[in-house]
Design a protein around this motif. Structure first.
Motif, PDB file in Angstrom:
ATOM      1  N   MET A   1      75.129 112.710  86.638  1.00 40.98           N
ATOM      2  CA  MET A   1      74.926 114.151  86.564  1.00 40.98           C
ATOM      3  C   MET A   1      73.541 114.507  87.089  1.00 40.98           C
ATOM      4  N   LYS A   2      73.414 115.717  87.644  1.00 41.43           N
ATOM      5  CA  LYS A   2      72.125 116.149  88.167  1.00 41.43           C
ATOM      6  C   LYS A   2      71.116 116.301  87.039  1.00 41.43           C
ATOM      7  N   PRO A   3      69.871 115.880  87.260  1.00 40.11           N
ATOM      8  CA  PRO A   3      68.860 115.986  86.202  1.00 40.11           C
ATOM      9  C   PRO A   3      68.348 117.409  86.021  1.00 40.11           C
ATOM     10  N   ILE A   4      67.665 117.618  84.920  1.00 39.58           N
ATOM     11  CA  ILE A   4      66.940 118.851  84.626  1.00 39.58           C
ATOM     12  C   ILE A   4      65.462 118.554  84.790  1.00 39.58           C
ATOM     13  N   LEU A   5      64.758 119.439  85.505  1.00 42.65           N
ATOM     14  CA  LEU A   5      63.333 119.243  85.775  1.00 42.65           C
ATOM     15  C   LEU A   5      62.526 120.312  85.057  1.00 42.65           C
ATOM     16  N   VAL A   6      61.542 119.879  84.262  1.00 38.07           N
ATOM     17  CA  VAL A   6      60.620 120.786  83.583  1.00 38.07           C
ATOM     18  C   VAL A   6      59.232 120.563  84.168  1.00 38.07           C
ATOM     19  N   LEU A   7      58.611 121.637  84.620  1.00 40.25           N
ATOM     20  CA  LEU A   7      57.242 121.573  85.135  1.00 40.25           C
ATOM     21  C   LEU A   7      56.306 122.066  84.050  1.00 40.25           C
ATOM     22  N   GLN A   8      55.469 121.182  83.527  1.00 41.10           N
ATOM     23  CA  GLN A   8      54.556 121.547  82.436  1.00 41.10           C
ATOM     24  C   GLN A   8      53.185 120.952  82.735  1.00 41.10           C
ATOM     25  N   ARG A   9      52.397 121.719  83.500  1.00 39.69           N
ATOM     26  CA  ARG A   9      51.110 121.205  83.941  1.00 39.69           C
ATOM     27  C   ARG A   9      49.969 121.737  83.081  1.00 39.69           C
ATOM     28  N   ARG A  10      50.260 122.497  82.072  1.00 43.28           N
ATOM     29  CA  ARG A  10      49.198 123.138  81.301  1.00 43.28           C
ATOM     30  C   ARG A  10      48.504 122.122  80.403  1.00 43.28           C
ATOM     31  N   ARG A  11      47.827 122.626  79.397  1.00 47.49           N
ATOM     32  CA  ARG A  11      47.024 121.760  78.533  1.00 47.49           C
ATOM     33  C   ARG A  11      47.888 120.835  77.682  1.00 47.49           C
ATOM     34  N   MET A  12      47.208 119.880  77.052  1.00 47.28           N
ATOM     35  CA  MET A  12      47.911 118.917  76.225  1.00 47.28           C
ATOM     36  C   MET A  12      48.694 119.604  75.112  1.00 47.28           C
ATOM     37  N   GLY A  13      48.122 120.660  74.515  1.00 52.49           N
ATOM     38  CA  GLY A  13      48.820 121.371  73.459  1.00 52.49           C
ATOM     39  C   GLY A  13      50.110 122.004  73.948  1.00 52.49           C
ATOM     40  N   ASP A  14      50.109 122.533  75.179  1.00 52.82           N
ATOM     41  CA  ASP A  14      51.320 123.123  75.734  1.00 52.82           C
ATOM     42  C   ASP A  14      52.395 122.067  75.949  1.00 52.82           C
ATOM     43  N   LEU A  15      51.975 120.866  76.342  1.00 54.93           N
ATOM     44  CA  LEU A  15      52.948 119.790  76.510  1.00 54.93           C
ATOM     45  C   LEU A  15      53.580 119.438  75.167  1.00 54.93           C
ATOM     46  N   ILE A  16      52.787 119.338  74.117  1.00 54.64           N
ATOM     47  CA  ILE A  16      53.333 119.006  72.797  1.00 54.64           C
ATOM     48  C   ILE A  16      54.243 120.122  72.299  1.00 54.64           C
ATOM     49  N   LEU A  17      53.883 121.374  72.587  1.00 48.83           N
ATOM     50  CA  LEU A  17      54.746 122.486  72.185  1.00 48.83           C
ATOM     51  C   LEU A  17      56.048 122.509  72.984  1.00 48.83           C
ATOM     52  N   SER A  18      56.129 121.712  74.045  1.00 49.44           N
ATOM     53  CA  SER A  18      57.382 121.574  74.787  1.00 49.44           C
ATOM     54  C   SER A  18      58.290 120.495  74.188  1.00 49.44           C
ATOM     55  N   PHE A  19      57.781 119.687  73.267  1.00 47.91           N
ATOM     56  CA  PHE A  19      58.602 118.620  72.676  1.00 47.91           C
ATOM     57  C   PHE A  19      59.876 119.166  72.020  1.00 47.91           C
ATOM     58  N   PRO A  20      59.818 120.260  71.233  1.00 48.37           N
ATOM     59  CA  PRO A  20      61.081 120.791  70.693  1.00 48.37           C
ATOM     60  C   PRO A  20      62.064 121.167  71.795  1.00 48.37           C
ATOM     61  N   LEU A  21      61.567 121.744  72.903  1.00 48.62           N
ATOM     62  CA  LEU A  21      62.447 122.078  74.016  1.00 48.62           C
ATOM     63  C   LEU A  21      63.160 120.842  74.533  1.00 48.62           C
ATOM     64  N   ARG A  26      68.230 118.011  75.407  1.00 47.37           N
ATOM     65  CA  ARG A  26      69.045 116.794  75.292  1.00 47.37           C
ATOM     66  C   ARG A  26      70.354 117.089  74.571  1.00 47.37           C
ATOM     67  N   ARG A  27      70.309 117.984  73.571  1.00 43.11           N
ATOM     68  CA  ARG A  27      71.532 118.316  72.841  1.00 43.11           C
ATOM     69  C   ARG A  27      72.409 119.296  73.615  1.00 43.11           C
ATOM     70  N   THR A  28      71.784 120.255  74.312  1.00 39.38           N
ATOM     71  CA  THR A  28      72.537 121.282  75.023  1.00 39.38           C
ATOM     72  C   THR A  28      73.127 120.751  76.317  1.00 39.38           C
ATOM     73  N   PHE A  29      72.413 119.828  76.973  1.00 36.86           N
ATOM     74  CA  PHE A  29      72.869 119.238  78.234  1.00 36.86           C
ATOM     75  C   PHE A  29      72.892 117.712  78.076  1.00 36.86           C
ATOM     76  N   PRO A  30      73.796 117.186  77.263  1.00 41.24           N
ATOM     77  CA  PRO A  30      73.743 115.744  76.940  1.00 41.24           C
ATOM     78  C   PRO A  30      73.968 114.826  78.130  1.00 41.24           C
ATOM     79  N   ASP A  31      74.594 115.330  79.192  1.00 39.70           N
ATOM     80  CA  ASP A  31      74.896 114.464  80.339  1.00 39.70           C
ATOM     81  C   ASP A  31      73.862 114.559  81.457  1.00 39.70           C
TER      82      ASP A  31
END
Length: 464
Positions: A1-21, A26-31
């Motif tokens: 299946m085609k991958p999903i790409l997330v661009l997150q170049r901001r600060r370290m805190g923004d990257l950690i706040l992306s962890f829930p996403l 992974r649950r919404t697009f399991p494949d």
């Protein structure tokens, strides 16, 4: 299946706040595999703590153009990320992109986030939720349970003091930290000074002012080591900064000293069970940048009272902390509302004032317009506001005809400028600040004008 790409170049805190996403994707697009393009010095030490995704160093981001994607989500600001998002081959794109030389923001929630720039006074949607709402069903957010922060056994109590922040205005000064450290020592607690390489000088200054045998770990731990050391602390006292989000993600309880141009509704500790102490001054209720010049909100924080608050957090239930809240500050506990969205639950019994009531209404209104719930919710929020603040409600409604005239004038001219939202009363800027980029994003097309009028009609209906 085609991958999903997330661009997150901001600060370290923004990257950690992306962890829930990443979890929700992974649950919404399991494949669909998930790839994340980020700065290597941010993600490398966090990989063992991150949800399972494939990280790509930003220096190699150009290689991402060689494959096809199911989705590209740009959470970064800046021309390079927007150009990459525009050039990538994908079935769907969200966030700011460069398309045929023009900047576009794709996704209504991503457009809403863009509208908060210099305009976030009444925003009550957290960054971590905004990352996901264009993609992830609200039921998925509501069904996600995050563990409460751990409670270590009593004994030797270690309290971390993270000294730094991205800007000096967002953190206490050395004198505050030194007085807080001494006050904690007087209460039998063991404070440790924490910070990155940039805080080495601040840590030395704090230790010198305190004239006490403090453990100074500033510049001595990388992020992975900081997370491991945090497992031995009962609490972390910290401004709004990346290590605060790291602590919350790893289960270390946080007392967030929210000062300067930050809004804890947007970037406070995301998991439930943490405490946020923030000023109640009008200028501090959701500011994008300080317009006073002296960041006077920092003056409301008392080191001695903060030490008393820390001691009580370690020994009893949160509900009894109300009487320890210093004057000029409000104490809140991070939580989730019935919809599954982030909220700050105040620990005092003060009746909500104009700012809180307007914030609740605008959250309910935007949530309805974006399909999260039906019209009953903004209507109920308006009834609550009108009952508690009748003059405010009257003033609000009296200004709506002027908003309609502004839209009609813009329609006759074929465009609007920044005066449409900067000239509007503060209480209406959550709408004017969204309608302007909505229209600009569509080059002031006829459908965009029609939709703008629909937004105004919905506001009139909600405030009848």
């Amino acid at each position: 299946m085609k991958p999903i790409l997330v661009l997150q170049r901001r600060r370290m805190g923004d990257l950690i706040l992306s962890f829930p996403l990443f979890l929700w994707l992974r649950r919404t697009f399991p494949d669909n595999p998930i790839q994340v393009a980020a700065e290597e010095h941010f993600f490398q030490p966090l990989m063992s703590l991150s949800p399972q995704v494939g990280y790509v160093p930003w220096s190699e981001a150009g290689t991402l153009l060689q494959q096809d994607y199911r989705l590209v989500l740009n959470l970064s600001a800046g021309g390079q990320a927007e150009e990459l998002a525009g050039r990538a081959r994908a079935e769907e794109k969200l966030g700011p992109i460069l398309l045929n030389g023009a900047r576009r923001v794709l996704g209504r929630w991503q457009l809403y986030r863009q509208s908060l720039i210099q305009n976030n006074r009444y925003n009550r949607f957290h960054w971590a939720d905004l990352n996901a709402l264009d993609l992830v069903p609200l039921a998925e957010l509501r069904g996600t349970a995050f563990a409460e922060p751990r409670r270590l056994p009593t004994g030797e109590v270690r309290v971390g003091l993270f000294l730094g922040a991205s800007e000096p205005s967002k953190r206490p000064g050395a004198a505050f930290w030194a007085e807080l450290a001494r006050a904690l020592l007087d209460r039998g607690l063991r404070p440790a000074l924490l910070g990155g390489p940039a805080e080495r000088g601040l840590g030395a200054e704090v230790k010198w002012i305190a004239a006490a045998p403090l453990l100074d770990l500033c510049g001595k731990l990388d992020l992975k080591e900081l997370a491991a050391a945090g497992q031995t602390f009962q609490l972390l006292v910290t401004p709004d900064t990346g290590p605060m989000h790291l602590a919350a993600w790893t289960g270390l309880r946080v007392l967030n000293l929210s000062m300067g141009n930050v809004n804890p509704w947007e970037t406070g500790p995301y998991q439930p069970g943490h405490l946020v102490l923030r000023p109640t001054a009008s200028c501090a209720l959701g500011c994008w940048s300080c317009t006073r010049g002296d960041t006077r909100c920092r003056g409301a924080f008392s080191a001695r009272r903060t030490a008393s608050l820390v001691q009580s957090m370690l020994t009893g239930p949160d509900e009894r902390l109300e009487r320890l809240t210093p004057p000029g500050l409000a104490l809140s506990r991070t939580d989730r509302d019935a919809s599954g969205l982030y909220r700050l639950a105040r620990l005092d019994r003060r009746a909500p004032g104009a700012h809180r009531l307007l914030s609740r209404f605008w959250q309910a209104y935007h949530g309805h317009r974006f399909g999260l719930w039906d019209e009953a919710r903004p209507r109920a929020a308006w009834v609550e506001l009108a009952a508690a603040q009748p003059r405010l409600a009257e003033a609000f409604r009296s200004r709506l005809p002027g908003l309609g005239r502004g839209l009609r004038l813009g329609l006759s001219r074929g465009a609007l400028d920044d005066a449409f939202w900067t000239g509007a009363p503060l209480m209406l800027r959550p709408l004017t600040g969204f309608l302007l980029p909505l229209l600009q994003n569509s080059d002031f097309s006829s459908p965009a004008w029609a939709e703008s009028l629909e937004w105004l009609e919905a506001l009139l209906a909600a405030t009848r």
